[in-house]
Write a protein that holds these residues in place. Structure first.
Motif, PDB file in Angstrom:
ATOM      1  N   ILE A   3      44.296  45.739  48.641  1.00 24.75           N
ATOM      2  CA  ILE A   3      43.093  45.694  49.490  1.00 24.75           C
ATOM      3  C   ILE A   3      43.458  46.146  50.909  1.00 24.75           C
ATOM      4  CG2 ILE A   3      41.296  44.195  50.473  1.00 24.75           C
ATOM      5  CD1 ILE A   3      41.712  42.363  47.988  1.00 24.75           C
ATOM      6  N   GLU A  51      48.952  31.774  42.049  1.00 23.39           N
ATOM      7  CA  GLU A  51      49.022  32.292  43.420  1.00 23.39           C
ATOM      8  C   GLU A  51      48.016  33.418  43.648  1.00 23.39           C
ATOM      9  OE1 GLU A  51      51.439  31.998  41.205  1.00 23.39           O
ATOM     10  OE2 GLU A  51      53.417  31.743  42.109  1.00 23.39           O
ATOM     11  N   GLY A  52      47.535  33.990  42.553  1.00 27.41           N
ATOM     12  CA  GLY A  52      46.762  35.223  42.616  1.00 27.41           C
ATOM     13  C   GLY A  52      45.402  35.100  43.291  1.00 27.41           C
ATOM     14  N   GLY A  78      50.065  37.938  40.419  1.00 25.10           N
ATOM     15  CA  GLY A  78      49.776  36.724  41.177  1.00 25.10           C
ATOM     16  C   GLY A  78      50.840  36.464  42.223  1.00 25.10           C
ATOM     17  N   GLY A 117      42.195  45.074  38.601  1.00 28.72           N
ATOM     18  CA  GLY A 117      40.756  45.242  38.773  1.00 28.72           C
ATOM     19  C   GLY A 117      40.360  44.502  40.036  1.00 28.72           C
ATOM     20  N   LEU A 118      39.536  45.104  40.864  1.00 30.11           N
ATOM     21  CA  LEU A 118      39.130  44.466  42.126  1.00 30.11           C
ATOM     22  C   LEU A 118      37.622  44.655  42.257  1.00 30.11           C
ATOM     23  CD1 LEU A 118      41.976  45.800  44.477  1.00 30.11           C
ATOM     24  CD2 LEU A 118      41.695  43.454  43.678  1.00 30.11           C
ATOM     25  N   ALA A 119      36.899  43.594  41.955  1.00 32.09           N
ATOM     26  CA  ALA A 119      35.444  43.697  41.958  1.00 32.09           C
ATOM     27  C   ALA A 119      34.914  44.183  43.300  1.00 32.09           C
ATOM     28  CB  ALA A 119      34.840  42.334  41.619  1.00 32.09           C
ATOM     29  N   GLY A 158      44.695  36.439  47.391  1.00 28.43           N
ATOM     30  CA  GLY A 158      45.764  35.590  46.861  1.00 28.43           C
ATOM     31  C   GLY A 158      46.619  34.975  47.957  1.00 28.43           C
ATOM     32  N   LEU A 164      44.383  40.611  30.331  1.00 32.69           N
ATOM     33  CA  LEU A 164      44.777  39.700  31.404  1.00 32.69           C
ATOM     34  C   LEU A 164      44.725  38.278  30.868  1.00 32.69           C
ATOM     35  CD1 LEU A 164      45.104  40.784  34.395  1.00 32.69           C
ATOM     36  CD2 LEU A 164      43.036  39.534  34.897  1.00 32.69           C
ATOM     37  N   ASN A 169      38.940  48.705  34.286  1.00 33.96           N
ATOM     38  CA  ASN A 169      38.986  47.265  34.082  1.00 33.96           C
ATOM     39  C   ASN A 169      37.602  46.768  33.665  1.00 33.96           C
ATOM     40  OD1 ASN A 169      38.380  44.464  35.791  1.00 33.96           O
ATOM     41  ND2 ASN A 169      40.297  44.438  34.663  1.00 33.96           N
ATOM     42  N   GLU A 173      51.479  43.609  38.454  1.00 33.46           N
ATOM     43  CA  GLU A 173      50.121  43.965  38.827  1.00 33.46           C
ATOM     44  C   GLU A 173      49.855  43.327  40.188  1.00 33.46           C
ATOM     45  OE1 GLU A 173      45.687  43.351  36.978  1.00 33.46           O
ATOM     46  OE2 GLU A 173      46.780  41.682  37.809  1.00 33.46           O
TER      47      GLU A 173
HETATM   48  C1  LIG Z   1      39.125  40.837  45.614  1.00 33.39           C
HETATM   49  C2  LIG Z   1      39.594  40.645  44.215  1.00 33.39           C
HETATM   50  C3  LIG Z   1      38.757  41.009  43.176  1.00 33.39           C
HETATM   51  C4  LIG Z   1      39.200  40.899  41.858  1.00 33.39           C
HETATM   52  N1  LIG Z   1      38.406  41.338  40.847  1.00 33.39           N
HETATM   53  C5  LIG Z   1      38.899  41.409  39.577  1.00 33.39           C
HETATM   54  C6  LIG Z   1      38.140  42.017  38.536  1.00 33.39           C
HETATM   55  O1  LIG Z   1      37.031  42.468  38.726  1.00 33.39           O
HETATM   56  N2  LIG Z   1      38.724  42.090  37.311  1.00 33.39           N
HETATM   57  C7  LIG Z   1      39.989  41.603  37.072  1.00 33.39           C
HETATM   58  O2  LIG Z   1      40.488  41.731  35.961  1.00 33.39           O
HETATM   59  N3  LIG Z   1      40.711  41.001  38.039  1.00 33.39           N
HETATM   60  C8  LIG Z   1      40.189  40.912  39.272  1.00 33.39           C
HETATM   61  N4  LIG Z   1      40.951  40.346  40.279  1.00 33.39           N
HETATM   62  C9  LIG Z   1      42.316  39.885  39.960  1.00 33.39           C
HETATM   63  C10 LIG Z   1      43.329  41.015  40.201  1.00 33.39           C
HETATM   64  O3  LIG Z   1      43.158  42.057  39.298  1.00 33.39           O
HETATM   65  C11 LIG Z   1      44.780  40.521  40.094  1.00 33.39           C
HETATM   66  O4  LIG Z   1      44.977  39.918  38.833  1.00 33.39           O
HETATM   67  C12 LIG Z   1      45.121  39.545  41.194  1.00 33.39           C
HETATM   68  O5  LIG Z   1      44.636  40.006  42.418  1.00 33.39           O
HETATM   69  C13 LIG Z   1      46.630  39.367  41.270  1.00 33.39           C
HETATM   70  O6  LIG Z   1      47.003  38.509  42.288  1.00 33.39           O
HETATM   71  P1  LIG Z   1      47.351  39.007  43.783  1.00 33.39           P
HETATM   72  O7  LIG Z   1      46.026  39.124  44.458  1.00 33.39           O
HETATM   73  O8  LIG Z   1      48.174  37.898  44.310  1.00 33.39           O
HETATM   74  O9  LIG Z   1      48.056  40.310  43.683  1.00 33.39           O
HETATM   75  C14 LIG Z   1      40.499  40.392  41.595  1.00 33.39           C
HETATM   76  C15 LIG Z   1      41.316  39.996  42.663  1.00 33.39           C
HETATM   77  C16 LIG Z   1      40.889  40.115  43.954  1.00 33.39           C
HETATM   78  C17 LIG Z   1      41.812  39.720  45.084  1.00 33.39           C
END
Ligand SMILES: Cc1cc2nc3c(=O)[nH]c(=O)nc-3n(C[C@H](O)[C@H](O)[C@H](O)COP(=O)(O)O)c2cc1C
Length: 318
Positions: A202, A145-146, A176, A21-23, A287, A121, A72, A196
Motif C-alpha cells: 500500500i 499480524e496481517g 502477515g 489481494g487488497l480490496a 497489518g 488463503l 484475487n 505474500e
Molecule cells: C487494505 C487491505 C485489503 C485487503 N483486501 C483483501 C482482499 O480483498 N482479498 C484478500 O484475499 N486479502 C485481502 N487482504 C489481505 C492481504 O491480501 C494479505 O493477506 C495481508 O495484507 C497480509 O498481511 P500484511 O498486511 O501484514 O502484509 C487485505 C489486506 C489489506 C491490508
C-alpha cells in the motif's frame, strides 16, 4: 543469488514475492508493477462492480506487463455472487487465481483442467489440509499480524507457517507482518517457499488508489496502531486504530449485532478513508507490520530492497 522455489516455478516468477489481494486498492497499476519487478501482482476482483470491469482491468494488466499475474477472488462477501467473475478469469486465461473467505471447493473444481494455478488463503491447519485435498496448487497462510481479514484463532505467522508446512505437501506461502528482507528470510526459515505482503505494497507509489492520508497513517504507525475489529461477527480483521474503529469496538462490546454495525464496517466506510482520505468517516485495513514501514517507494525499490536485505542475511549465515 538463486531465489527459485516451488512457488517461483509454479507461478513462473523471479522472486517468491506475492502481492496480496487488497480490496479497493489492487488494480492494474499495482499488479503490473509487482509483476514487472519480478513478483506476482494481483487485481482484486470483488472491488470491481461487475465482470466486464474485471475483464477490462485484466486486459489493462496485460497491456502493462507480459509477466504472470493473478486475480484475487474473495468469496465470503455477504453472499455476493462470484460465478461470473470466475468465468471471466477463466475466459481471459489469467495465469493465477487466489481464493479467500469461504469454501473454495466449487472454484477449485471449475478451475481443474484449466491452465490456471490456484492459491488458497488459509488461517488454520484444517483449512490448509482441506485446500490441498481439493486440489489447490499452494496455500497462503495468514498469521494474525496481517492486515485485513484474519483467522479466528489468533495464531501468529511464526507458529502458523511451520505448523501448516509440516502438515501439507503443497508449497506454503507465508503472510502477515512481513514487510522486508528480515521477514522474508524468517518466513523461508520457517518452511515457506514464498511470501505474500499486503500492507507493504500500500505504501508504494504505484498503489495509486490509496489516499496520501492513508499512506501517511501507515508511515506514522507504531506497534499499537492497529486493532482487530469485527471479532464479534466471527470475521476478525485488522485495521488502523482510529476514532472510527473505537466506535466499532464500542458497538461490538454492546453486542449490537451485524445490523447495527453494518454501516460502520461497510465497504463504503472503508473507501471513504482509503480512497478519499476521510479519516473521520471511515477506516483502513493495515497489518502490525505498519510499524516498520517508514517510506513510500516504488514497487521496484521495495522488492529490490527486500531481496538485497534477504541476500545479506543469507550470506551472513553461510
Ligand atoms: C487494505 C487491505 C485489503 C485487503 N483486501 C483483501 C482482499 O480483498 N482479498 C484478500 O484475499 N486479502 C485481502 N487482504 C489481505 C492481504 O491480501 C494479505 O493477506 C495481508 O495484507 C497480509 O498481511 P500484511 O498486511 O501484514 O502484509 C487485505 C489486506 C489489506 C491490508
Amino acid at each position: 543469488m538463486d531465489w527459485q522455489t516451488r512457488v517461483t516455478s509454479l507461478l513462473g516468477i523471479k522472486y517468491p514475492i506475492i502481492q496480496g489481494g487488497l480490496a479497493y486498492l489492487a488494480y492494474a497499476d499495482l499488479a503490473a508493477a509487482v509483476s514487472n519487478a519480478g513478483g506476482l501482482g494481483q487485481i482484486t476482483a470483488m472491488s470491481l462492480p461487475n465482470e466486464e470491469q474485471l475483464r477490462s482491468e485484466i486486459r489493462k494488466v496485460r497491456r502493462m506487463t507480459n509477466k504472470p499475474f493473478g486475480v484475487n477472488l474473495a468469496i465470503g462477501q455477504h453472499g455476493r455472487p462470484y460465478d461470473h467473475m470466475l468465468d471471466v478469469v477463466l475466459e481471459e486465461k489469467v495465469p493465477v487465481l487466489s481464493v479467500t473467505g469461504g469454501n473454495p471447493k466449487n472454484i477449485l473444481s471449475k478451475a481443474r483442467g484449466e491452465n490456471i494455478k490456484t492459491l488458497v488463503l488459509v488461517a488454520a491447519k484444517r483449512q490448509a489440509v482441506k485446500a490441498e485435498e481439493l486440489g489447490a496448487d499452494a496455500v497462503m497462510v495468514v498469521g494474525q499480524e496481517g492486515g485485513g481479514h484474519l483467522g479466528r484463532g489468533d495464531i501468529g505467522t511464526m507458529v502458523l507457517t511451520p505448523y501448516v508446512q509440516e502438515n501439507v505437501s503443497i508449497p506454503v506461502i507465508a503472510s502477515g507482518g512481513i514487510v522486508d528482507g528480515k521477514g522474508m528470510m524468517a518466513a523461508m526459515a520457517l518452511g515457506a517457499e514464498g511470501i505474500e505482503m499486503g500492507t507493504r505494497f500500500i505504501a508504494t507509489t504505484e498503489c495509486v488508489n490509496a489516499h496520501v492520508a492513508y499512506k501517511q497513517a501507515i508511515l506514522d504507525a507504531g506497534e499499537q496502531s492497529t486493532v482487530v475489529i469485527k471479532r464479534s461477527l466471527g470475521a476478525p480483521a485488522r485495521a488502523l486504530r482510529s476514532p472510527w474503529t473505537e466506535e466499532i469496538l464500542k458497538a461490538e462490546k454492546l453486542d449490537l449485532g451485524y445490523e447495527q454495525l453494518k454501516e460502520l464496517i461497510s465497504g463504503k466506510a472503508n473507501q471513504r478513508y482509503i480512497n478519499e482520505g476521510n479519516e473521520t468517516a471511515g477506516f483502513g485495513w493495515a497489518g502490525q507490520g505498519s510499524a516498520r514501514i517508514k517510506d513510500i517507494s516504488s514497487v521496484e525499490e521495495v522488492i529490490h530492497l527486500i531481496i538485497k536485505e534477504a541476500e545479506q542475511i543469507r550470506s551472513k549465515w553461510k
